[in-house]
Design a protein around this motif. Structure first.
Motif, PDB file in Angstrom:
ATOM      1  N   ASP A   1     -78.586  48.276 -43.556  1.00  0.00           N
ATOM      2  CA  ASP A   1     -78.452  48.425 -45.016  1.00  0.00           C
ATOM      3  C   ASP A   1     -79.706  48.293 -45.863  1.00  0.00           C
ATOM      4  N   ASP A   2     -80.591  47.503 -45.009  1.00  0.00           N
ATOM      5  CA  ASP A   2     -81.904  47.394 -45.589  1.00  0.00           C
ATOM      6  C   ASP A   2     -82.679  48.477 -46.195  1.00  0.00           C
ATOM      7  N   VAL A   3     -82.442  49.585 -45.369  1.00  0.00           N
ATOM      8  CA  VAL A   3     -83.048  50.856 -45.542  1.00  0.00           C
ATOM      9  C   VAL A   3     -82.649  51.819 -46.473  1.00  0.00           C
ATOM     10  N   ALA A   4     -81.406  51.459 -46.884  1.00  0.00           N
ATOM     11  CA  ALA A   4     -80.652  52.528 -47.668  1.00  0.00           C
ATOM     12  C   ALA A   4     -81.407  52.601 -49.129  1.00  0.00           C
ATOM     13  N   GLY A   5     -81.587  53.829 -49.309  1.00  0.00           N
ATOM     14  CA  GLY A   5     -82.235  54.261 -50.758  1.00  0.00           C
ATOM     15  C   GLY A   5     -83.879  54.093 -50.580  1.00  0.00           C
ATOM     16  N   ARG A   6     -84.282  53.566 -49.425  1.00  0.00           N
ATOM     17  CA  ARG A   6     -85.818  53.466 -49.310  1.00  0.00           C
ATOM     18  C   ARG A   6     -86.431  54.768 -48.868  1.00  0.00           C
ATOM     19  N   VAL A   7     -87.801  55.045 -49.410  1.00  0.00           N
ATOM     20  CA  VAL A   7     -88.315  55.966 -48.937  1.00  0.00           C
ATOM     21  C   VAL A   7     -89.477  55.933 -48.211  1.00  0.00           C
ATOM     22  N   ALA A   8     -89.716  56.959 -47.258  1.00  0.00           N
ATOM     23  CA  ALA A   8     -90.867  56.708 -46.202  1.00  0.00           C
ATOM     24  C   ALA A   8     -92.014  56.876 -46.941  1.00  0.00           C
ATOM     25  N   ALA A   9     -93.273  55.952 -47.005  1.00  0.00           N
ATOM     26  CA  ALA A   9     -94.373  56.162 -47.424  1.00  0.00           C
ATOM     27  C   ALA A   9     -95.286  57.076 -46.835  1.00  0.00           C
ATOM     28  N   VAL A  10     -94.954  57.250 -45.464  1.00  0.00           N
ATOM     29  CA  VAL A  10     -95.994  58.197 -44.459  1.00  0.00           C
ATOM     30  C   VAL A  10     -94.821  58.673 -43.505  1.00  0.00           C
ATOM     31  N   ASP A  11     -95.500  59.599 -42.817  1.00  0.00           N
ATOM     32  CA  ASP A  11     -94.724  60.178 -41.898  1.00  0.00           C
ATOM     33  C   ASP A  11     -94.382  59.288 -40.626  1.00  0.00           C
TER      34      ASP A  11
END
Length: 237
Positions: A108-118
């Motif tokens: 759940d800590d990654v939900a809605g987060r965006v990858a800053a790099v590949d």
């Protein structure tokens, strides 16, 4: 006086006419029966004792389970600018020394987060690799809004794409690349239109801007060129 042979009664064991009565059966005591059974099974009992002793020894010598900590890792490759969901990650148990500092521990800590790099599959995730789905970019970049000369091109762009931004002067001449591999970021809420991700428009004045992450120097050059030049986007790997 000697009796005649016919007068001597025959011995019982010599009487061939009637067999002797059977001896009465005598059952041995219970203790003797148990000892006899144990004696017959002595090899099996010995094998069981040896096996039990070996099992106890192995259990006593077995090292304790290795200490591990939960770490969230990617289930597959993720491109820069992609919004993550819990289904995109797994929780892996790794030794404490192999876990990066501040590593995320819950899907759940990654939900809605965006990858800053590949990001590659099985990579442990840390807050530094992710950004919120707001006007932010990878570390070392700034976010600017660029209004492209071709609104149709803007409608085809999606977060995570990389662009070379070229300034073309209306009077003609050689174009100048003012930003390389600019990362397209999600557009602010309310900017998406019916014609595409960044909106469909009939003119460059009406087209919503494209939000990109560039270096600070590139941001300055884009601001300067946007006043007197047309900005053209070229999609690059």
């Amino acid at each position: 006086m000697v009796l005649p042979t016919s007068a001597v009664p025959p011995a019982p064991w010599r009487d061939t006419g009637t067999p002797p009565p059977p001896l009465p059966g005598v059952r041995p005591p219970r203790r003797l029966r148990v000892r006899a059974a144990v004696w017959r099974l002595r090899f099996a009992v010995a094998a069981l004792c040896v096996g039990a002793a070996a099992a106890v020894t192995v259990h006593a010598l077995r090292p304790p389970p290795a200490l591990t900590v939960p770490v969230v890792v990617l289930a597959h490759d993720v491109a820069a600018g992609s919004t993550l969901e819990p289904a995109d990650v797994l929780v892996a148990a790794v030794p404490p020394g192999a876990a990066p500092g501040g590593a995320l521990t819950r899907p759940d800590d990654v939900a809605g987060r965006v990858a800053a790099v590949d990001l590659g599959a099985r990579l442990p995730l840390t807050p530094a690799l992710l950004v919120d789905a707001t006007l932010t970019g990878p570390p070392g970049t700034v976010v600017v809004a660029v209004r492209l000369d071709d609104p149709a091109m803007a409608a085809l762009l999606a977060p995570g794409m990389h662009l070379d931004l070229v300034a073309a002067r209306p009077e003609g001449g050689t174009g100048e690349t003012v930003a390389r591999r600019a990362l397209v970021r999600p557009s602010p809420p309310g900017e998406a239109g019916a014609g595409g991700l960044l909106g469909g428009a009939t003119s460059s004045d009406d087209a919503p801007p494209v939000v990109v992450a560039v270096t600070p120097d590139e941001a300055v050059r884009l601001a300067q060129m946007s006043v007197s030049a047309r900005i053209v986007a070229v999609v690059v790997p």
